[in-house]
Scaffold this active site. Structure first.
Site, PDB file in Angstrom:
ATOM      1  N   ALA A 182       0.889  -1.228  -0.129  1.00  0.00           N
ATOM      2  CA  ALA A 182       0.034   0.201  -0.035  1.00  0.00           C
ATOM      3  C   ALA A 182       0.715   1.357   0.121  1.00  0.00           C
ATOM      4  O   ALA A 182       2.024   1.176   0.594  1.00  0.00           O
ATOM      5  CB  ALA A 182      -0.881   0.233   1.362  1.00  0.00           C
ATOM      6  N   THR A 183       0.380   2.232  -0.783  1.00  0.00           N
ATOM      7  CA  THR A 183       1.402   3.640  -0.729  1.00  0.00           C
ATOM      8  C   THR A 183       0.904   4.797   0.088  1.00  0.00           C
ATOM      9  O   THR A 183       0.922   4.687   1.228  1.00  0.00           O
ATOM     10  CB  THR A 183       1.513   3.741  -2.250  1.00  0.00           C
ATOM     11  OG1 THR A 183       0.417   3.469  -2.901  1.00  0.00           O
ATOM     12  CG2 THR A 183       2.403   2.658  -2.898  1.00  0.00           C
ATOM     13  N   THR A 184       0.364   5.789  -0.671  1.00  0.00           N
ATOM     14  CA  THR A 184       0.654   7.022  -0.024  1.00  0.00           C
ATOM     15  C   THR A 184      -0.511   7.575   0.759  1.00  0.00           C
ATOM     16  O   THR A 184      -1.708   7.352   0.508  1.00  0.00           O
ATOM     17  CB  THR A 184       0.729   8.184  -0.948  1.00  0.00           C
ATOM     18  OG1 THR A 184       1.786   7.660  -2.071  1.00  0.00           O
ATOM     19  CG2 THR A 184       1.111   9.669  -0.515  1.00  0.00           C
ATOM     20  N   SER A 242       5.176   5.450  -0.298  1.00  0.00           N
ATOM     21  CA  SER A 242       6.215   5.695  -1.510  1.00  0.00           C
ATOM     22  C   SER A 242       6.161   7.005  -2.061  1.00  0.00           C
ATOM     23  O   SER A 242       7.040   7.852  -2.552  1.00  0.00           O
ATOM     24  CB  SER A 242       6.133   4.517  -2.488  1.00  0.00           C
ATOM     25  OG  SER A 242       4.577   4.555  -3.281  1.00  0.00           O
ATOM     26  N   ALA A 284       3.448   4.027  -7.895  1.00  0.00           N
ATOM     27  CA  ALA A 284       2.720   3.187  -7.090  1.00  0.00           C
ATOM     28  C   ALA A 284       1.654   3.660  -6.554  1.00  0.00           C
ATOM     29  O   ALA A 284       0.815   3.196  -5.742  1.00  0.00           O
ATOM     30  CB  ALA A 284       3.701   2.631  -6.109  1.00  0.00           C
TER      31      ALA A 284
END
Lengths: 271, 224
Positions: free
Chosen positions: A41-43, A177, A216
């Site tokens: 999972a990213t931001t 990220s 991402a």
């Protein structure tokens, strides 16, 4: 299932994690680092504003170069007056959120009172710290925690590192990220005492810029109608901002960005 | 060497039951009443911090009378049971019936095998998604379980209070109506109970995931 009864000296107290340890042996990780292809999972971002705190996260999960989920949720209510947002290995992160939510509720029910916001933040730090062996094998989970402190009457937010380090931020925090880009947008746009609409716009802009620069991080998906999860935490509690409102704000934002022709192209191939 | 006296099992059970009943009768009673939006539980309790009525899980509440430390131990065991079950399976799989059975097993075990029975009487209530699914389980000190519809009373004075509640209860009560019926029955005809002497909570269908809500202070006074 029989009732879990303990002797006074062995009682796990109000901690669900302790209780779990009593009734279920701890699973140990296999030794050695193997690069597994799992979802990440990213931001996510958190910003303090006039009424409390806002948390927002994009919806994309990736496995290597592939998009594994388009509708993943990364912002969750931790309890009535706090929220947790996650970035990192998706599976362990979801497990951590589930356990954290339960931990807070369990404490509240057993003790009859809620943990203080500080107590909740520390509780999450302990869980992140406990996850360190897995993080060292490549399954790091780095959450954000934010809530409305009823005793102080203000929104507060905390970020963490993989070792369980807990850092309270005064105004904003981001992780994942795309956090460098998202964090920069928030940093530039932040003012003290922002109104709710302003802070929602700022968070959406931050996530959009992150999505624009980080593969991402997912941007708004107008075709499928998928938008970031945005939630506000105020004295009244955790409230998720309606998808329709996020959509209209996003459309307005995209309109402004188009009109301003911001960003350039970096490649120099513009006509 | 002294020989232990023979005591008939009937006598042993009777003595234990009397002992438990005496302990329970020392405390004040509690009553649960169904109303349109869920289940109301009212208890006579002058302490604002030592609760008789508590939340167990999303749709399940607990009420206990008798010896505080004993029913509080049961309450915590219930919270642990429910949270563990919900964690291992799913939140939907946690139900009052299985919890009531677990309590009954434990109380029955203690009543027959331990020196001292638990001096408690408890209620486990679960609010359903519709009125007909509401459940109240009444569990006695010896582990017997009664599945009650409409209302239930626990405590030393249960019979008299139950009689008054029978007269006051009617199907389709609203929150205020159910509260007044329960409190009126707890108080009896010769005295009046006011907000600080009461502990009231509801399991309400309209309260979101966690149905349990305490009714306190001004809200309680105005409803009374």
């Amino acid at each position: 299932m029989t009732l879990p009864i303990f002797t006074a000296s062995d009682d796990p107290g109000p901690s669900f994690a302790e209780l779990l340890r009593r009734v279920r042996p701890v699973e140990t990780l296999p030794p050695g680092g193997v690069a597994l292809d799992i979802s990440h999972a990213t931001t996510v971002v958190a910003v303090r504003y006039a009424d409390g705190v806002l948390m927002a996260g994009d919806r994309r999960a990736t496995s290597g170069n592939l998009i594994s989920h388009r509708t993943m949720e990364k912002v969750f209510p931790a309890d009535r007056h706090s929220g947790v947002a996650i970035a990192g290995a998706a599976g362990p992160a979801m497990e951590m959120v589930k356990l954290f939510q339960l931990q807070l509720e369990h404490y509240e029910k057993v003790e009859g009172v809620q943990l203080s916001l500080e107590g909740k933040a520390n509780q999450l730090a302990t869980m992140v710290r406990g996850h360190l062996p897995a993080a060292m094998q490549g399954f790091a989970v780095v959450p954000l925690f934010a809530g409305f402190d009823l005793r102080r009457g203000q929104g507060r937010l905390f970020q963490y590192d993989v070792t369980g380090g807990r850092y309270e931020e005064a105004d904003h925090a981001s992780t994942g990220s795309g956090s460098l880009h998202a964090g920069t947008v928030v940093k530039l746009g932040f003012r003290d005492g922002m109104a709710e609409e302003e802070v929602v716009d700022l968070a959406l802009h931050a996530l959009w810029q992150a999505a624009d620069a980080d593969s991402a991080t997912g941007g708004p998906d107008l075709i499928r109608g998928i938008f970031p999860v945005v939630a506000t935490i105020t004295r009244e509690g955790f409230t998720r901002v309606d998808d329709a409102e996020v959509r209209s704000r996003f459309e307005a934002l995209l309109g402004r960005l188009t009109a301003q022709q911001t960003g350039g192209t970096e490649t120099g191939l513009a006509t | 060497m002294s020989m232990p006296f023979y005591v008939a099992p009937e006598q042993v059970m009777k003595d234990r039951a009397d002992y438990a009943r005496k302990g329970i009768a020392r405390g004040r009673s509690a009553a649960a009443v169904l109303y349109t939006d869920g289940i109301l539980i009212a208890a006579e309790n002058s302490s604002a911090t030592l609760h008789k009525v508590s939340e167990i899980y999303d749709r399940i509440a607990f009420a206990g009378v008798g010896k505080y430390n004993e029913f509080d131990q049961l309450r915590i065991a219930g919270v642990r049971h429910a949270d563990l079950k919900g964690f291992s399976y799913s939140r939907e799989d946690v139900d009052a019936r299985s919890l009531a059975n677990a309590y009954a097993q434990m109380l029955g075990q203690i009543f027959t095998h331990e020196m001292k029975p638990m001096e408690v009487e408890i209620l486990v209530a679960e609010v359903g998604t519709i009125e007909s699914e509401d459940q109240i389980f009444h569990i006695l000190y010896d582990g017997s379980v009664v599945d009650e519809d409409r209302y239930s009373v626990i405590g030393g004075d249960a019979e008299a209070i139950g009689g008054r509640l029978e007269a006051a209860f009617e199907p389709g009560l609203d929150l205020g109506g159910a509260l007044r019926a329960a409190v009126g029955a707890l108080a009896g005809s010769d005295r009046q109970l006011v907000a600080p002497e009461l502990e009231v909570a509801v399991l309400s269908r309209s309260n979101g995931r966690r149905a349990f809500r305490r009714i306190e202070d001004d809200e309680l006074t105005s409803l009374l």
